[in-house]
Design a protein around this motif. Structure first.
Motif, PDB file in Angstrom:
ATOM      1  N   ARG A 147      22.144  -3.962  30.441  1.00  0.00           N
ATOM      2  CA  ARG A 147      21.316  -3.374  31.485  1.00  0.00           C
ATOM      3  C   ARG A 147      21.651  -1.881  31.526  1.00  0.00           C
ATOM      4  N   LEU A 148      20.919  -1.143  32.296  1.00  0.00           N
ATOM      5  CA  LEU A 148      21.170   0.288  32.415  1.00  0.00           C
ATOM      6  C   LEU A 148      22.291   0.501  33.433  1.00  0.00           C
ATOM      7  N   PHE A 149      23.406   1.048  32.966  1.00  0.00           N
ATOM      8  CA  PHE A 149      24.537   1.329  33.851  1.00  0.00           C
ATOM      9  C   PHE A 149      24.339   2.681  34.521  1.00  0.00           C
ATOM     10  N   THR A 150      24.765   2.780  35.781  1.00  0.00           N
ATOM     11  CA  THR A 150      24.617   4.028  36.517  1.00  0.00           C
ATOM     12  C   THR A 150      25.852   4.266  37.380  1.00  0.00           C
ATOM     13  N   ARG A 151      25.826   5.318  38.192  1.00  0.00           N
ATOM     14  CA  ARG A 151      26.967   5.622  39.057  1.00  0.00           C
ATOM     15  C   ARG A 151      27.365   4.391  39.876  1.00  0.00           C
TER      16      ARG A 151
ATOM     17  N   GLU B  45      19.339  11.300  34.143  1.00  0.00           N
ATOM     18  CA  GLU B  45      19.422  10.148  35.041  1.00  0.00           C
ATOM     19  C   GLU B  45      20.854   9.716  35.334  1.00  0.00           C
ATOM     20  N   GLU B  46      21.802  10.247  34.538  1.00  0.00           N
ATOM     21  CA  GLU B  46      23.215   9.866  34.644  1.00  0.00           C
ATOM     22  C   GLU B  46      23.373   8.348  34.485  1.00  0.00           C
ATOM     23  N   THR B  47      22.773   7.861  33.407  1.00  0.00           N
ATOM     24  CA  THR B  47      22.824   6.442  33.098  1.00  0.00           C
ATOM     25  C   THR B  47      23.300   6.236  31.664  1.00  0.00           C
ATOM     26  N   VAL B  48      23.737   5.010  31.393  1.00  0.00           N
ATOM     27  CA  VAL B  48      24.264   4.651  30.074  1.00  0.00           C
ATOM     28  C   VAL B  48      23.714   3.285  29.684  1.00  0.00           C
ATOM     29  N   MET B  49      23.271   3.164  28.428  1.00  0.00           N
ATOM     30  CA  MET B  49      22.906   1.867  27.882  1.00  0.00           C
ATOM     31  C   MET B  49      23.830   1.570  26.714  1.00  0.00           C
ATOM     32  N   VAL B  50      24.347   0.348  26.650  1.00  0.00           N
ATOM     33  CA  VAL B  50      25.259  -0.063  25.591  1.00  0.00           C
ATOM     34  C   VAL B  50      24.568  -1.111  24.726  1.00  0.00           C
TER      35      VAL B  50
ATOM     36  N   GLN C   7      29.328  -1.282  15.511  1.00  0.00           N
ATOM     37  CA  GLN C   7      29.548  -2.376  16.455  1.00  0.00           C
ATOM     38  C   GLN C   7      28.991  -2.096  17.844  1.00  0.00           C
ATOM     39  N   GLU C   8      29.098  -0.847  18.282  1.00  0.00           N
ATOM     40  CA  GLU C   8      28.564  -0.461  19.592  1.00  0.00           C
ATOM     41  C   GLU C   8      27.871   0.881  19.489  1.00  0.00           C
ATOM     42  N   TYR C   9      26.714   0.951  20.103  1.00  0.00           N
ATOM     43  CA  TYR C   9      25.949   2.187  20.134  1.00  0.00           C
ATOM     44  C   TYR C   9      25.606   2.478  21.592  1.00  0.00           C
ATOM     45  N   TRP C  10      26.287   3.492  22.150  1.00  0.00           N
ATOM     46  CA  TRP C  10      26.042   3.895  23.534  1.00  0.00           C
ATOM     47  C   TRP C  10      25.014   5.025  23.546  1.00  0.00           C
ATOM     48  N   ILE C  11      24.066   4.942  24.464  1.00  0.00           N
ATOM     49  CA  ILE C  11      23.093   6.014  24.672  1.00  0.00           C
ATOM     50  C   ILE C  11      23.250   6.512  26.101  1.00  0.00           C
ATOM     51  N   ILE C  12      23.521   7.805  26.242  1.00  0.00           N
ATOM     52  CA  ILE C  12      23.698   8.408  27.571  1.00  0.00           C
ATOM     53  C   ILE C  12      22.484   9.269  27.895  1.00  0.00           C
ATOM     54  N   PHE C  13      21.922   9.033  29.067  1.00  0.00           N
ATOM     55  CA  PHE C  13      20.766   9.786  29.560  1.00  0.00           C
ATOM     56  C   PHE C  13      21.282  10.788  30.595  1.00  0.00           C
TER      57      PHE C  13
END
Length: 203
Positions: A174-178, A157-162, A148-154
């Motif tokens: 969108r690319l989530f960040t601090r 860059e300290e970013t997350v894409m859902v 259902q959800e696949y999170w990718i953490i970079f």
């Protein structure tokens, strides 16, 4: 689709055959490997970097705390997730992955070997050299399997894409960040304050 990757395992495997979970259970090797559509991939040539492990452990701990006394359960690698296409027989399963973090809410999918079927949430923390596997190959099998959800953490860059499954296809965020708050759609009321989360990750 033919899978090619520099992390594709060649030894002790004698050919790029289509291996099953039944084959996987017979192997005596020291490294962690995964099967993706019958192809064999190394998890990594060396242990993951410290920041990767800090992110994995902290996120796993946050989910563990959040899910206390709830039906869902969180797991961190190594933890075998078998993704059958038609039959659940070991000989007919050709994808076996070890997500960095996953959450399973349907407890009937859990057995002594791990998880048989799609977890509700999967999180992969990218490692150098493995980006293609997470961003292409795993994206495809997770989408096809109904994660259902696949999170990718970079980590760098300290970013997350859902990626959220909508009508059988992933819709990327969108690319989530601090400064952002990441909320899960499938793990009820779970949210991650990225400013606080990454602040606790040491360089």
């Amino acid at each position: 689709m033919e899978l090619e990757d520099k992390n594709l395992v060649k030894e002790p495997f004698t050919e790029y055959g289509r291996y099953s979970y039944a084959d996987y259970l017979t192997w005596e090797i020291d490294e962690m490997v995964e099967l993706i559509k019958g192809k064999v991939f190394r998890r990594a040539a060396a242990a993951p970097r410290r920041k990767h492990q800090q992110i994995t452990l902290r996120l796993g701990a946050a989910l563990l705390h959040h899910l206390e006394n709830k039906p869902c359960e969180a797991f961190i690698a190594p933890f075998d997730v078998r993704l059958p296409v038609q039959s659940k027989r070991n000989e007919d399963i050709f994808t076996v992955v070890q997500p960095d973090v996953c959450v399973v809410c349907d407890r009937s999918k859990l057995d002594e070997a791990g998880c048989l079927g799609a977890p509700d949430l999967i999180v992969e923390v990218l490692s150098p050299g493995n980006n293609k596997k997470e961003l292409q190959y795993k994206y495809e099998v997770y989408e096809e399997s109904g994660v259902q959800e696949y999170w990718i953490i970079f980590p760098s860059e300290e970013t997350v894409m859902v990626n959220t499954l909508v009508k059988g296809k992933y819709v990327p965020s969108r690319l989530f960040t601090r400064g952002d708050m990441v909320k899960s759609h499938c793990v009820e009321s779970f949210e991650l304050d990225l400013e606080d989360f990454f602040e606790k990750i040491t360089e």
